[in-house]
Design an enzyme around this catalytic site. Structure first.
Site: not given
Ligand code: CA
Length: 717
Positions: A252, A317, A194, A178, A624
Site C-alpha cells: 500500500t 514490515d 491496509g 491517512t 490501548h
C-alpha cells in the site's frame, strides 16, 4: 525620466506578477513548483519536498524571543500528523478523523471546517490511529483523503464540498487513507493503507476539476487468471509464488507520492507485504515486486517507467512509503538528479531519479537484516540471522517494524548540506505463527511484539523509553554519514523543519517543541506544548511576520502503543503558531483523577487469563497500549467506570460504543473469548489499584531501580 519609467514598469509588472500568483485560486503546478515567498502551498512545501523555509526573521539570534502567537483546538484528542499548508494568509490543516480546518494564519480564527463524517467503527481498520497527514491545495480547491478511503474536493474559500469519490472497494476490503494527497497537472494523486489487514495496494489519479478517475496503478499483481492490468503487473507477477492474491499482497502506498516537475514524473513509495510473513503470501520465494520499492510513473497516464526495490522479499514490515526528497548532487564530478530516501529498513538511499539506479545505500541506524548493498545490482546483502520465517525460535531484528525512520517528514538545509530526521534504534522480535485469521482482519503471520513479562507500567515506561533509542539525526548525504545526532527521550517524536535562520524545529516525546542550531545541533529554544507536537512544523509569512506552526497531539502507531506518559493531557489536539514576541498562553491542563471502579476479578484461572491476554495483544494492544493502560488518548481499560465491565460484551463484541470510536469485535471475538478478555482486564485493574496504593517514596525508589534495570535491558538487547 527613462529610469523612472523603467522603474514604474518594473514595479507594475512585479506587482502584477504578485497579484497573479497570490491566492489559492491561482495555485497551479508552476506556483507549487516555485512557491510565492512566505507560502507553504504543498505537504512538503514544494514538489521537491525538502521542507526548507527561506524565511530567516526567526534565526539563531532572535529565536529566544519566539513565543506563542495563537492556539486552535481541533474537535478531537489524538494523533496530529498533518503539516499545516498555508497560502496567502490562510492555513489548511487536518486533524484526526480526517477533519479539515481552514484558519486565519495570523490569528488562528476558524474560517471554515469540513468533517467528512467517517464512520467511527472504521477506526479499527486503521493499523496506526485515525490520523491524517494533511491536504493538497490546488486551483481554488482543497483535497483531503478520508480514513474510509474517499477523496474529497472542497471549495477553498468556503469549505463547501465539490465532489466526493470512493477510491477503494471498502465494501469488501479494509482500505484506509491517512496520507496527504498531492496535486499537479490538473490531477490529484492518492494511495491508501491496509497492508496489515490483507489488501492489494494501488495509487490513483483523479481529475482535480471533476473527480473522475484518470488512471490507477496497482503496486502488486492480482490473480493472473483475471488477466494483468498492464505489462508492469505481468513483470511483477513473475516475482511472486503461490496464491498471493488470496492474501491481498499489500504494497500500500500510504504516504509518499511525489511529482517531479523537472522530469515530469511521479514517484510512489510502496509499502510492506500482506501478510508480513513472506512464506504465507509467496511460499516458494521471489522478490515480490513492487513491495518496498520506489516506482516511477508517467503522471498523465500512470504508465510504469522504472522501479527500485529497496527490500526484496520484504518480510519485516519494511515499507518504502517514507518521504521521498528530490535533490541535485555532484557525484564524482558530475551533477546528478537524485532522490533521497530514509525508509524503515535503516539505510539512507541515494537513487538516480532519471534511471532508478542505486547510487548509494548507507545505514543510518543499527541494521541486522543486511550488511550493505551491491551497487552493481542494487540488491541488499542479506544476513541469515534476520530470516525468521520457517523458524521456531524468536528472532530479533533491527530496525523494528516501527522503522529506523517512519512517516515523520525530514527536511534538508542547503546551507548546512544536512538532512534532518527522527529515528528509532529499536528492534522487533518475530515469532512465526499460523495465519489463522481471515483476510480483512489484522493479521501478520507473526507475533506482533515479544511478550513483555512485566506488569508494572512504571517499569514498562522506563524500558520502552530506553529501548526505543530515539534520536534526531543530522545526515550528510554527500559524506554518507551522521554529522551529529541528539538522543530523544521516548518513542513518539515529530517531523522536522529546516529554515534559513540556521534552525531546525521538531517536536519530541517530552511534550516540547524544540529549535536547534542546524549546523551544530545545539538546542536554542524550547516551548512546553502539553502534548507531543508530533506533526512536521511549517513556516510562513503573514503581513511581513514569520510564523512557525505545528500540530500538537501524540498518537499514531507508536503514540498509541508506546506513548506511555501518566501526565494529564489537554482535552483536544491543537494547532499552535509561534512568532517573535508572541505572548499568548496555553490554558492550564486540569489534573485528571478518574480511577474508575472496576469490580474485583471473578476468574483467575491461568489458562483463561492467558487466552484473554492473547486476545488483548492481537485486537486491543495497538490502540490501548500495554496491559490496557492506554496512553491518555484512548481509554485506560483498568480505570473505567463499573458500567463498562457490567456491559463488557455489549461494548466490546456488539459495538454499542462504536459512535465514540470504540468499535465492536463481533467478527473476531467469540462470547467465550470475551469472557477471557474481561478476566484479563479485571486482573490488570486489580494490579493497577495495588500499584496506586503504594506510597510515593516507594514509587520514587522503584523509579530509580527501574531506570537502572531499563538501562541494562537496553544494553543487553
Ligand atoms: Ca505496515
Amino acid at each position: 525620466m527613462l529610469a523612472s519609467l523603467l522603474h514604474l514598469i518594473v514595479v507594475l509588472s512585479a506587482s502584477g506578477a504578485a497579484a497573479q500568483s497570490a491566492g489559492v485560486a491561482n495555485l497551479d503546478t508552476a506556483s507549487i513548483a516555485k512557491p510565492r515567498t512566505g507560502d507553504w502551498p504543498s505537504y512538503g512545501l514544494d514538489y521537491r519536498e525538502q521542507r526548507f523555509s527561506a524565511l530567516d526573521a526567526i534565526n539563531v539570534d532572535t529565536v529566544a524571543r519566539l513565543g506563542l502567537a495563537w492556539a486552535f483546538d481541533t474537535d478531537y484528542l489524538g494523533g496530529m500528523e498533518a503539516t499545516p499548508v498555508v497560502v496567502d494568509g490562510v492555513m489548511y490543516v487536518t486533524g484526526t478523523w480526517s477533519v479539515v480546518y481552514a484558519l486565519d494564519a495570523k490569528t488562528g480564527a476558524l474560517k471554515w471546517k469540513y468533517d467528512p463524517q467517517v464512520p467511527k467503527a472504521w477506526g479499527k481498520m486503521a493499523c496506526c490511529d485515525v490520523v491524517n497527514r494533511g491536504v493538497a491545495v490546488y486551483a481554488g480547491k482543497v483535497f483531503v483523503g478520508s480514513l474510509d478511503a474517499r477523496l474529497i474536493a472542497l471549495d477553498a474559500a468556503t469549505g463547501a464540498k465539490l465532489w466526493d469519490v470512493q477510491t477503494a472497494d471498502t465494501q469488501h476490503h479494509p482500505y484506509t487513507i491517512t496520507g496527504a494527497p498531492r496535486a499537479a497537472k490538473g490531477k490529484v494523486f492518492i494511495g491508501n493503507g491496509g497492508a496489515e489487514f490483507g489488501v492489494r495496494g494501488f495509487v490513483s489519479a483523479y481529475d482535480a476539476g471533476t473527480g473522475a478517475l484518470v488512471w490507477r496503478f496497482y503496486t502488486v499483481p492480482g490473480n493472473p487468471a483475471n488477466g494483468f492490468e498492464n505489462d508492469a503487473m505481468e513483470m511483477a507477477a513473475k516475482t511472486w509464488t503461490g496464491e498471493w492474491w488470496k492474501y491481498g499482497g499489500g504494497g500500500t502506498a500510504w504516504d509518499s507520492i511525489v511529482y517531479d516537475p523537472e522530469l515530469d514524473r511521479l514517484y510512489v513509495g510502496v509499502g510492506n507485504g500482506s501478510p508480513w510473513n513472506r512464506r504465507i503470501r509467496s511460499p516458494q520465494g521471489g522478490d515480490n515486486l513492487f513491495l518496498s520499492s520506489i516506482v516511477a510513473l508517467n503522471p498523465d497516464t500512470g504508465q510504469y517507467l522504472w522501479h527500485y526495490q529497496e527490500t526484496p522479499a520484504e518480510t519485516w514490515d519494511y515499507t518504502a512509503t517514507q518521504q521521498i526528497v528530490l535533490a541535485d548532487m555532484t557525484i564524482d564530478g558530475a551533477s546528478r538528479k537524485v532522490l533521497w530516501h530514509a525508509p524503515k529498513n535503516g539505510f539512507f538511499f541515494v537513487v538516480d531519479r532519471t534511471s532508478g539506479k542505486l547510487l548509494s545505500a548507507t545505514p543510518y541506524t543499527k541494521v541486522t537484516w543486511a550488511t550493505g548493498y551491491d551497487l552493481a545490482t542494487g540488491r541488499p546483502q542479506f544476513t541469515s540471522e534476520a530470516q525468521w520465517v520457517g523458524r521456531d525460535d524468536v528472532v530479533t531484528v533491527y530496525p523494528s517494524s516501527g522503522g529506523g525512520h517512519n512517516w515523520q517528514p525530514m527536511s534538508f538545509s542547503p546551507t548546512t548540506g544536512l538532512v534532518y530526521f527522527t529515528s528509532l534504534g529499536a528492534a522487533n522480535q518475530f515469532k512465526e505463527i499460523p495465519y489463522e485469521g481471515r483476510r480483512g482482519e489484522f493479521n501478520l503471520g507473526t507475533e506482533l511484539v515479544a511478550k513483555i513479562p512485566i506488569d508494572d507500567p512504571q517499569l514498562v515506561q522506563a524500558v520502552t523509553r530506553r529501548v526505543a533509542r530515539a534520536e534526531l539525526i543530522a545526515w550528510d548525504p554527500t559524506q554518507r554519514k551522521v554529522a551529529w545526532r541528539m538522543p530523544l527521550p521516548g518513542a513518539v517524536n515529530g517531523g522536522t523543519l529546516a529554515t534559513a535562520g540556521n534552525l531546525v524545529f521538531l517536536g519530541v516525546h517530552d511534550r516540547v517543541l524544540l529549535a536547534l542550531r542546524a549546523d551544530t545541533g545545539t538546542v536554542t529554544w524550547r516551548f512546553p506544548t502539553q502534548d507531543v507536537p508530533q506533526s512536521a512544523p511549517s513556516s510562513y509569512l503573514v503581513d511581513g511576520e514569520q510564523y512557525v506552526a505545528v500540530g500538537v497531539g501524540g498518537g499514531g502507531g507508536n503514540g498509541l502503543m508506546f506513548g506511555l506518559d501518566r501526565r494529564s493531557l489537554p482535552a483536544r489536539s491543537r494547532i499552535l503558531a509561534f512568532k517573535l514576541d508572541g505572548g499568548a498562553q496555553l490554558p492550564v491542563v486540569p489534573q485528571a483523577n478518574g480511577f474508575g471502579d472496576a469490580p474485583p476479578p471473578t476468574v483467575r484461572d491461568a489458562a483463561i487469563v492467558t487466552r484473554g491476554e492473547e486476545l488483548y495483544r492481537s485486537h486491543c494492544f495497538r490502540c490501548h497500549s500495554i496491559g490496557g493502560a492506554g496512553t491518555g488518548r484512548v481509554a485506560d481499560l483498568r480505570r473505567l467506570p463499573r458500567a463498562f465491565y457490567d456491559n463488557f460484551d455489549a461494548i466490546v463484541v456488539d459495538g454499542t460504543m462504536a459512535p465514540t470510536g470504540m468499535p465492536g469485535f463481533a467478527d473476531s471475538i467469540a462470547p467465550n473469548d470475551a469472557a477471557a478478555l474481561k478476566a484479563y482486564l479485571l486482573i490488570q485493574a486489580e494490579e493497577d489499584r495495588a500499584l496506586r496504593e503504594q506510597p510515593q517514596w516507594w514509587v520514587a525508589l522503584k523509579q530509580t531501580y527501574y531506570d537502572a534495570v531499563a538501562t541494562v535491558i537496553a544494553w543487553l538487547l
